[in-house]
Design an enzyme around this catalytic site. Sequence first.
Site, PDB file in Angstrom:
ATOM      1  N   GLU A  96       0.845  -1.199   0.000  1.00  0.00           N
ATOM      2  CA  GLU A  96       0.000   0.000   0.000  1.00  0.00           C
ATOM      3  C   GLU A  96       0.879   1.248   0.000  1.00  0.00           C
ATOM      4  O   GLU A  96       1.928   1.285   0.650  1.00  0.00           O
ATOM      5  CB  GLU A  96      -0.901  -0.021   1.236  1.00  0.00           C
ATOM      6  CG  GLU A  96      -1.919   1.098   1.304  1.00  0.00           C
ATOM      7  CD  GLU A  96      -2.897   0.903   2.463  1.00  0.00           C
ATOM      8  OE1 GLU A  96      -3.440   1.915   2.928  1.00  0.00           O
ATOM      9  OE2 GLU A  96      -3.105  -0.246   2.905  1.00  0.00           O
ATOM     10  N   ASP A  98       0.187   5.317   0.582  1.00  0.00           N
ATOM     11  CA  ASP A  98      -0.899   6.106   1.176  1.00  0.00           C
ATOM     12  C   ASP A  98      -0.722   7.612   1.152  1.00  0.00           C
ATOM     13  O   ASP A  98       0.314   8.125   1.585  1.00  0.00           O
ATOM     14  CB  ASP A  98      -0.982   5.783   2.686  1.00  0.00           C
ATOM     15  CG  ASP A  98      -1.953   4.689   3.002  1.00  0.00           C
ATOM     16  OD1 ASP A  98      -2.727   4.298   2.125  1.00  0.00           O
ATOM     17  OD2 ASP A  98      -1.931   4.222   4.148  1.00  0.00           O
ATOM     18  N   GLU A 100      -3.233  10.283   3.124  1.00  0.00           N
ATOM     19  CA  GLU A 100      -4.434  10.502   3.927  1.00  0.00           C
ATOM     20  C   GLU A 100      -4.445  11.970   4.351  1.00  0.00           C
ATOM     21  O   GLU A 100      -3.422  12.507   4.782  1.00  0.00           O
ATOM     22  CB  GLU A 100      -4.461   9.596   5.164  1.00  0.00           C
ATOM     23  CG  GLU A 100      -4.565   8.121   4.837  1.00  0.00           C
ATOM     24  CD  GLU A 100      -4.770   7.257   6.071  1.00  0.00           C
ATOM     25  OE1 GLU A 100      -4.887   7.810   7.183  1.00  0.00           O
ATOM     26  OE2 GLU A 100      -4.814   6.026   5.923  1.00  0.00           O
ATOM     27  N   ASN A 115       2.273   7.036   4.122  1.00  0.00           N
ATOM     28  CA  ASN A 115       2.790   5.774   4.649  1.00  0.00           C
ATOM     29  C   ASN A 115       3.049   4.828   3.480  1.00  0.00           C
ATOM     30  O   ASN A 115       2.476   4.979   2.397  1.00  0.00           O
ATOM     31  CB  ASN A 115       1.794   5.151   5.633  1.00  0.00           C
ATOM     32  CG  ASN A 115       2.443   4.229   6.646  1.00  0.00           C
ATOM     33  OD1 ASN A 115       3.611   3.867   6.526  1.00  0.00           O
ATOM     34  ND2 ASN A 115       1.688   3.837   7.661  1.00  0.00           N
ATOM     35  N   ASP A 123       4.184   1.278   9.303  1.00  0.00           N
ATOM     36  CA  ASP A 123       5.022   1.951  10.313  1.00  0.00           C
ATOM     37  C   ASP A 123       6.080   2.838   9.684  1.00  0.00           C
ATOM     38  O   ASP A 123       7.198   2.953  10.186  1.00  0.00           O
ATOM     39  CB  ASP A 123       5.692   0.924  11.240  1.00  0.00           C
ATOM     40  CG  ASP A 123       4.680   0.094  12.007  1.00  0.00           C
ATOM     41  OD1 ASP A 123       3.582   0.612  12.291  1.00  0.00           O
ATOM     42  OD2 ASP A 123       4.978  -1.079  12.323  1.00  0.00           O
ATOM     43  N   GLU A 125       5.435   6.276   8.699  1.00  0.00           N
ATOM     44  CA  GLU A 125       4.652   7.493   8.569  1.00  0.00           C
ATOM     45  C   GLU A 125       5.509   8.754   8.479  1.00  0.00           C
ATOM     46  O   GLU A 125       6.459   8.916   9.240  1.00  0.00           O
ATOM     47  CB  GLU A 125       3.689   7.646   9.759  1.00  0.00           C
ATOM     48  CG  GLU A 125       2.703   6.509   9.927  1.00  0.00           C
ATOM     49  CD  GLU A 125       3.200   5.386  10.824  1.00  0.00           C
ATOM     50  OE1 GLU A 125       4.424   5.356  11.116  1.00  0.00           O
ATOM     51  OE2 GLU A 125       2.381   4.557  11.236  1.00  0.00           O
ATOM     52  N   ASP A 189     -12.169   9.256  16.248  1.00  0.00           N
ATOM     53  CA  ASP A 189     -11.518   8.628  17.405  1.00  0.00           C
ATOM     54  C   ASP A 189      -9.999   8.841  17.386  1.00  0.00           C
ATOM     55  O   ASP A 189      -9.338   8.590  18.394  1.00  0.00           O
ATOM     56  CB  ASP A 189     -11.847   7.128  17.468  1.00  0.00           C
ATOM     57  CG  ASP A 189     -11.472   6.383  16.195  1.00  0.00           C
ATOM     58  OD1 ASP A 189     -11.449   7.012  15.119  1.00  0.00           O
ATOM     59  OD2 ASP A 189     -11.229   5.169  16.283  1.00  0.00           O
ATOM     60  N   TRP A 190      -9.453   9.338  16.235  1.00  0.00           N
ATOM     61  CA  TRP A 190      -7.998   9.541  16.174  1.00  0.00           C
ATOM     62  C   TRP A 190      -7.539  10.650  15.235  1.00  0.00           C
ATOM     63  O   TRP A 190      -6.425  11.162  15.380  1.00  0.00           O
ATOM     64  CB  TRP A 190      -7.286   8.248  15.739  1.00  0.00           C
ATOM     65  CG  TRP A 190      -7.599   7.805  14.344  1.00  0.00           C
ATOM     66  CD1 TRP A 190      -8.612   6.993  13.946  1.00  0.00           C
ATOM     67  CD2 TRP A 190      -6.910   8.168  13.130  1.00  0.00           C
ATOM     68  NE1 TRP A 190      -8.608   6.828  12.586  1.00  0.00           N
ATOM     69  CE2 TRP A 190      -7.572   7.529  12.058  1.00  0.00           C
ATOM     70  CE3 TRP A 190      -5.798   8.971  12.861  1.00  0.00           C
ATOM     71  CZ2 TRP A 190      -7.168   7.664  10.734  1.00  0.00           C
ATOM     72  CZ3 TRP A 190      -5.386   9.112  11.532  1.00  0.00           C
ATOM     73  CH2 TRP A 190      -6.070   8.455  10.497  1.00  0.00           C
ATOM     74  N   GLY A 194      -5.419  13.597  17.911  1.00  0.00           N
ATOM     75  CA  GLY A 194      -5.464  12.310  18.605  1.00  0.00           C
ATOM     76  C   GLY A 194      -6.842  11.895  19.073  1.00  0.00           C
ATOM     77  O   GLY A 194      -6.983  11.043  19.960  1.00  0.00           O
ATOM     78  N   ARG A 268      10.001   5.738  19.673  1.00  0.00           N
ATOM     79  CA  ARG A 268       9.131   4.724  19.074  1.00  0.00           C
ATOM     80  C   ARG A 268       9.906   3.458  18.724  1.00  0.00           C
ATOM     81  O   ARG A 268       9.342   2.369  18.670  1.00  0.00           O
ATOM     82  CB  ARG A 268       8.479   5.302  17.820  1.00  0.00           C
ATOM     83  CG  ARG A 268       7.498   4.378  17.139  1.00  0.00           C
ATOM     84  CD  ARG A 268       6.886   5.077  15.950  1.00  0.00           C
ATOM     85  NE  ARG A 268       6.094   4.168  15.149  1.00  0.00           N
ATOM     86  CZ  ARG A 268       5.570   4.476  13.972  1.00  0.00           C
ATOM     87  NH1 ARG A 268       5.756   5.685  13.466  1.00  0.00           N
ATOM     88  NH2 ARG A 268       4.869   3.591  13.290  1.00  0.00           N
TER      89      ARG A 268
END
Length: 280
Positions: A96, A98, A100, A115, A123, A125, A189-190, A194, A268
């Site tokens: 994929e 992306d 967004e 992404n 992972d 981003e 929700d995100w 956040g 992270r």
Amino acid sequence: MTTSLLLSLLFSFVILASAANFNQDIDVTWGDGRGKILENGNLLTLTLDKFSGSGFQSKNQYLFGKIDMNIKLVPGNSAGTVTTYYLRSEGSTWDEIDFEFLGNLSGDPYIVHTNVYTQGKGDKEQQFYLWFDPTKDFHTYSLLWNPQRIIFSVDGTPIREFKNLESMGVAFPKSQPMRVYSSLWNADDWATRGGLVKTDWSKAPFTAAYRNYKADACVWSSGKSSCSSTLPSQNSWLSQELDITSQERLKWVQKNYMIYNYCIDAKRFPQGLPKECTAP
């Protein structure tokens, strides 16, 4: 028929085949009428209300290509909404690429979230602000995908490059054909701060608009690529890379407009940053 006339007809066919009409090249796949193709196939709109969003996909699958789409994002208070535009393969170990677009309160900037997934793992981003208001007019968002690199561009300005670093053990999407997808949906929700800022349904319906979908790409059908029978010069994007000017523009965007980069998020990745982040 003369050779020059034949070449002229072939060239015209290539141009016509790549400049898409939504009726011919796109299927609205969900939304129960909230996705509409208008103006004889030249305009497509996706709408989100409290009951459902909407989405579409390309009829064709592609294995490498340059995909352009003119998009005008949801205006006003778009907090909680997400407009997506991406390439994706099928199956549980999908690839994929992306774009967004994360909505925000009126007057606050959209966040462009990017992404890359390979074999179902992302992972990677990177996020950006834009240097213009993407709700006032249509702007061109492009995905260049060839065997050497993936380049995300906005109005011809590159904002991200993801190189093929298989030589370093980094997976790269190169074997699974992908379709073009887009959707408008509620992700309060995100999506905005956040999840702290929720969708204001009193502002619904929310609408994003699309024009000038163009796919200069290798169509994958019955296990074969359309590019195997074309001249390399007709598919210059297959070996395209960033020239010096484009590299400088990329640096400008990343210096001034990048707001998140997984490659510098040491918290992270306590075991060490991903391998591609250490490449020169």
